[in-house]
Motif scaffolding. Structure first.
Motif, PDB file in Angstrom:
ATOM      1  N   MET A   3      -1.870  -1.699  -9.038  1.00 11.58           N
ATOM      2  CA  MET A   3      -2.286  -1.192  -7.735  1.00 11.58           C
ATOM      3  C   MET A   3      -2.621  -2.314  -6.754  1.00 11.58           C
ATOM      4  O   MET A   3      -2.083  -2.374  -5.649  1.00 11.58           O
ATOM      5  N   ALA A   4      -3.497  -3.221  -7.163  1.00 15.88           N
ATOM      6  CA  ALA A   4      -3.980  -4.236  -6.214  1.00 15.88           C
ATOM      7  C   ALA A   4      -2.829  -5.087  -5.699  1.00 15.88           C
ATOM      8  O   ALA A   4      -2.776  -5.458  -4.531  1.00 15.88           O
ATOM      9  N   ARG A   5      -1.903  -5.369  -6.589  1.00 18.33           N
ATOM     10  CA  ARG A   5      -0.760  -6.178  -6.201  1.00 18.33           C
ATOM     11  C   ARG A   5       0.120  -5.447  -5.188  1.00 18.33           C
ATOM     12  O   ARG A   5       0.571  -6.005  -4.199  1.00 18.33           O
ATOM     13  N   GLU A   6       0.337  -4.158  -5.469  1.00 17.88           N
ATOM     14  CA  GLU A   6       1.207  -3.394  -4.571  1.00 17.88           C
ATOM     15  C   GLU A   6       0.563  -3.196  -3.209  1.00 17.88           C
ATOM     16  O   GLU A   6       1.232  -3.257  -2.183  1.00 17.88           O
ATOM     17  N   VAL A   7      -0.748  -2.964  -3.221  1.00 22.54           N
ATOM     18  CA  VAL A   7      -1.449  -2.819  -1.945  1.00 22.54           C
ATOM     19  C   VAL A   7      -1.288  -4.100  -1.137  1.00 22.54           C
ATOM     20  O   VAL A   7      -1.020  -4.074   0.063  1.00 22.54           O
ATOM     21  N   ASN A   8      -1.433  -5.212  -1.818  1.00 22.48           N
ATOM     22  CA  ASN A   8      -1.280  -6.500  -1.139  1.00 22.48           C
ATOM     23  C   ASN A   8       0.097  -6.608  -0.463  1.00 22.48           C
ATOM     24  O   ASN A   8       0.196  -7.006   0.686  1.00 22.48           O
ATOM     25  N   SER A   9       1.135  -6.201  -1.189  1.00 24.35           N
ATOM     26  CA  SER A   9       2.452  -6.383  -0.587  1.00 24.35           C
ATOM     27  C   SER A   9       2.712  -5.333   0.488  1.00 24.35           C
ATOM     28  O   SER A   9       3.362  -5.616   1.492  1.00 24.35           O
ATOM     29  N   VAL A  10       2.157  -4.135   0.327  1.00 23.84           N
ATOM     30  CA  VAL A  10       2.301  -3.124   1.380  1.00 23.84           C
ATOM     31  C   VAL A  10       1.620  -3.612   2.659  1.00 23.84           C
ATOM     32  O   VAL A  10       2.136  -3.440   3.761  1.00 23.84           O
ATOM     33  N   LEU A  11       0.487  -4.243   2.495  1.00 22.05           N
ATOM     34  CA  LEU A  11      -0.206  -4.729   3.685  1.00 22.05           C
ATOM     35  C   LEU A  11       0.640  -5.768   4.421  1.00 22.05           C
ATOM     36  O   LEU A  11       0.736  -5.742   5.654  1.00 22.05           O
ATOM     37  N   SER A  12       1.277  -6.645   3.678  1.00 25.82           N
ATOM     38  CA  SER A  12       2.166  -7.628   4.310  1.00 25.82           C
ATOM     39  C   SER A  12       3.292  -6.913   5.063  1.00 25.82           C
ATOM     40  O   SER A  12       3.611  -7.267   6.199  1.00 25.82           O
ATOM     41  N   GLN A  13       3.858  -5.892   4.416  1.00 25.60           N
ATOM     42  CA  GLN A  13       4.928  -5.136   5.087  1.00 25.60           C
ATOM     43  C   GLN A  13       4.432  -4.500   6.382  1.00 25.60           C
ATOM     44  O   GLN A  13       5.126  -4.518   7.401  1.00 25.60           O
ATOM     45  N   ILE A  14       3.239  -3.963   6.330  1.00 27.17           N
ATOM     46  CA  ILE A  14       2.669  -3.314   7.521  1.00 27.17           C
ATOM     47  C   ILE A  14       2.543  -4.319   8.667  1.00 27.17           C
ATOM     48  O   ILE A  14       2.924  -4.036   9.809  1.00 27.17           O
TER      49      ILE A  14
END
Ligand code: FAD
Length: 690
Positions: free
Chosen positions: A649-660
């Motif tokens: 989860m934490a990793r994916e959230v991190n990359s989603v935030l970059s995408q945003i």
């Protein structure tokens, strides 16, 4: 135990197979005496003990000091294993030391015929462990200076380094990397590679085993050491105390230190001295039969403990009765489980990891991590004490063959008793010196929980939100059950009216030693964390907390609701919560409505129920859907928080935030990642993950 020829042969095989004997840091530790009666000692430093490394090496006749920076005990274990192996294979005079017990300004004066090893865990977001903070600040400081005037300053120093990290975290193994860099810069000479173990990939143990052999070879050649035949030498003598029974007042039956034994426990309460806290309230949070999540209120009003919103509470568990029995049985200790023994170090820098005199039962129940997986190195160690040749050969094979070990032991999640029983087909292991077990089985560790209450709202009551660990595992008939959470479940059942709780058939000594925990108590201490709300309540916050990751965010929202009640200007608070189904594991469903009433449109809860639709929806998907709004909040300097599962989860959230950020700001993903990194560095992005 006497050695016959076969023993010698097997020992040599073990030796050639580069398997070592090992022990625990606390056994070899230097200055700590956490069991003594005075509080000064509970923190470790005994009056008169030197903090000077060179002096310590000289006075104890050692030529190898192994420092550990450890938070949960693993780095400490590895340090001890290196100490034991260095001694048994190469005759090094080793000692293990806690970084916080020494000063480092004369590291330059360590003679070049000695070696200093560093076993360093990286904690949280690339931070040093608590006991390594001072050392780290010193060695990586801009203007580090030493007592001598060597040029380069650490030209004399020979060192070895191994790091424990987790690749799912942003700053993977940054502790060992940074310390290594700092030491190199100061002119110190590293022996072998700086090893890195990866907990994230689940390869820590194998990484360590693979690193240490070339390191030993390099060290042996550098220091001109000769490998010798390793023979087991106990670190402790076990003395039966005929004159004492388990009812004698001076006998420890699980009490963590002398004050607890004498009934005079007082603060400061910390990692050496738990507070036996009353549980004020407890209830079940899930509405399904087969899974449990506990809410508990721990009352700290009788102590001088305090906490701040975002801190952690540590729970000191006890082992389930069945596992204690199984361990006793296979090691043939049952008939003497209540015998009183004293445990004495046979080596001046060794330290007994629990207070004595005590009983076998108390040691196994309260002080040893008997349920956890077994290391391959330990299996190899135990081979020479096997009850028959067949078992001996099997243990040796398991110890030397990574794949075989995985297939026979790891996939079945066997603990020590499980391994011994399987290998010997039930035959009792009567030859294992008890010292080996004390040396090699990890000390039972407290478990940490993110406090789920606000200290503004309830400064003297700490909430815990804990999911009861029960994993269905392939190759196991019974699900694996977590030690601490099932103990807490028993306490909850007791509080809710069951006089003899047996969660999933397990029994716990919930009354504690000598019934001292009577009336539903749990031993705890508080650990302060850096996971904190912005000091200005008007700042917007974005909270990502699926499952029990919501724990600290319940505290955050509770706090903001209180601040709003107090008339403060509270900023936008948006919480992303995820679980399986609204009807099963939706934590604190009613409470959110209450907070909403107070906070109005300042609070928004966004849910992701992964098993309700045809497609699995997780918090990171919801986050993505809110892309524009999230970006706007961040432009307004919102703080971003993530809590819960570190692995995915934490990793994916991190990359989603970059995408945003990339998508809304018209920048490249690389640039966006850079911004996220900077947010982390500035504490605008905080993680509390496990
Ligand atoms: P353990 O007995 O420690 O077992 C844990 C896992 O280890 C098992 O599920 C299994 O995967 C593995 N394991 C253990 N023994 C074996 C074996 N023999 N073979 C194979 N695998 C094995 N948890 C929460 O529920 N809520 C929180 O708020 C929370 N906050 C935390 C905050 C921090 C900073 C940290 C570090 C952890 C937090 N945790 C939280 C996790 C918590 O500390 C415990 O790890 C968790 O409750 C499990 O503890 P346990 O003793 O029940 O399980």
């Amino acid at each position: 135990a006497e050695l016959d020829t076969l023993d010698i042969v097997v020992l040599s095989v073990i030796l050639l197979g580069t398997i070592a004997y090992f022990t625990k840091g606390k056994l070899w530790g230097v200055t700590k005496d956490p069991y003594a009666s005075s509080i000064g000692n509970a923190n470790g430093v005994k009056a008169g003990k030197t903090r000077n490394i060179v002096e310590k090496l000289e006075e104890s006749g050692k030529n190898c000091i192994i420092f550990y920076g450890s938070q949960t005990g693993t780095a400490e274990d590895y340090a001890s294993r290196l100490a034991k192996e260095g001694k048994s294979r190469f005759g090094l005079e080793t000692m293990v030391a806690d970084l916080e017990d020494f000063d480092f300004d004369n590291l330059d004066a360590v003679p070049s015929d000695k070696v200093v090893m560093f076993v360093l865990a990286t904690y949280g977001e690339g931070e040093p462990t608590d006991n390594a903070v001072d050392f780290y600040e010193f060695i990586s400081g801009e203007d580090v200076s030493f007592s001598g005037d060597n040029d380069p300053p650490l030209d004399n120093l020979n060192y070895v380094a191994f790091g424990l990290g987790n690749n799912t975290y942003e700053h993977y193994n940054s502790m060992v990397r940074n310390v290594n860099k700092a030491l190199e810069k100061l002119g110190a000479h590293r022996i072998g590679d700086a090893g890195e173990g990866d907990d994230g990939a689940g390869t820590m143990e194998e990484d360590f085993l693979a690193w240490k052999d070339p390191m030993w070879a390099a060290l042996a050649s550098k220091m001109g050491l000769e490998e010798r035949e390793a023979v087991y030498e106990p670190v402790f003598s076990i003395v039966e105390r005929e004159g004492l029974t388990k009812d004698s007042p001076e006998v420890y039956l699980g009490e963590p230190n002398k004050m607890h034994l004498e009934g005079t426990a007082k603060g400061p309460f910390n990692a050496h001295n738990p507070y036996i806290a009353p549980i004020a309230e407890s209830r079940e949070l899930f509405s399904v039969k087969d899974r449990n999540c506990l809410h508990m209120e721990v009352d700290i009003s009788g102590s001088n403990l305090s906490y701040q919103t975002g801190d952690h509470i540590a729970v000191w568990p006890t082992n389930p009765g069945q596992e204690v029995d199984r361990f006793m049985d296979i090691l043939d200790l049952t008939h003497k489980r209540d015998n009183v023994i004293s445990v004495k170090p046979l080596e001046p820098t060794a330290k007994v990891p629990f207070p004595t005199p005590t009983t076998y039962d108390a040691i196994v129940r309260y002080h040893l991590e008997i349920c956890s997986p077994v290391s391959r190195q330990f299996v190899a160690t135990l081979a020479s004490f096997a009850p028959d040749d067949e078992s001996k050969a099997e243990m040796t094979r398991l110890g030397g063959d990574k794949e075989y070990f995985h297939e026979k032991i790891s996939v079945h999640h066997l603990n020590i008793a499980g391994v011994l029983k399987t290998v010997s087909k039930g035959k009792k292991w009567t030859n294992v010196p008890f010292s080996v077990l004390i040396e090699s089985v990890t000390k039972l560790q407290p478990r940490y929980y993110s406090i789920s209450s606000s200290s503004l709202v309830q400064p003297k009551k700490i909430s815990i939100t804990a999911v009861v660990e029960a994993q269905e595992l392939p190759g196991r008939e019974e699900p694996f059950r977590g030690v601490a959470t099932n103990y807490l479940l028993a306490l909850k059942q007791k509080q809710n009216g069951d006089p003899n709780p047996t969660p999933f058939g397990a029994t716990y000594e919930i009354m504690g030693p000598r019934n001292k925990y009577d009336g539903i108590h749990v031993p705890v201490h508080v650990r302060h964390s850096n996971f904190k709300l912005p000091s200005d309540p008007s700042k917007p916050i974005i909270l990502i907390g699926p499952g029990t990751g919501v724990a600290p965010f319940r505290a955050f929202v509770q706090e903001r609701a209180q601040q709003a009640k107090n008339g403060e200007n509270v900023g936008k608070t948006i919480l992303f919560f995820g679980c399986r189904r609204r009807s099963e594991d939706y934590l604190y469903e009613q409470e959110w409505d209450e907070y909403k009433k107070v906070l109005g449109d300042k609070f928004e809860l966004v849910t992701a129920f992964s098993r309700e639709g045809s497609k699995k929806v997780y918090v990171q998907h919801r986050l993505k859907e809110r892309s524009k709004e999230i970006n706007e909040l961040l432009e307004k300097k919102a703080y971003f928080y993530v809590c819960g599962d570190a692995a995915n989860m934490a990793r994916e959230v991190n990359s989603v935030l970059s995408q945003i950020l990339a998508e809304n700001r018209g920048i490249t993903e690389a640039k966006a990642e850079e911004i996220v990194k900077n947010m982390r560095a500035a504490n605008q992005y905080q993680e509390d993950v496990w």
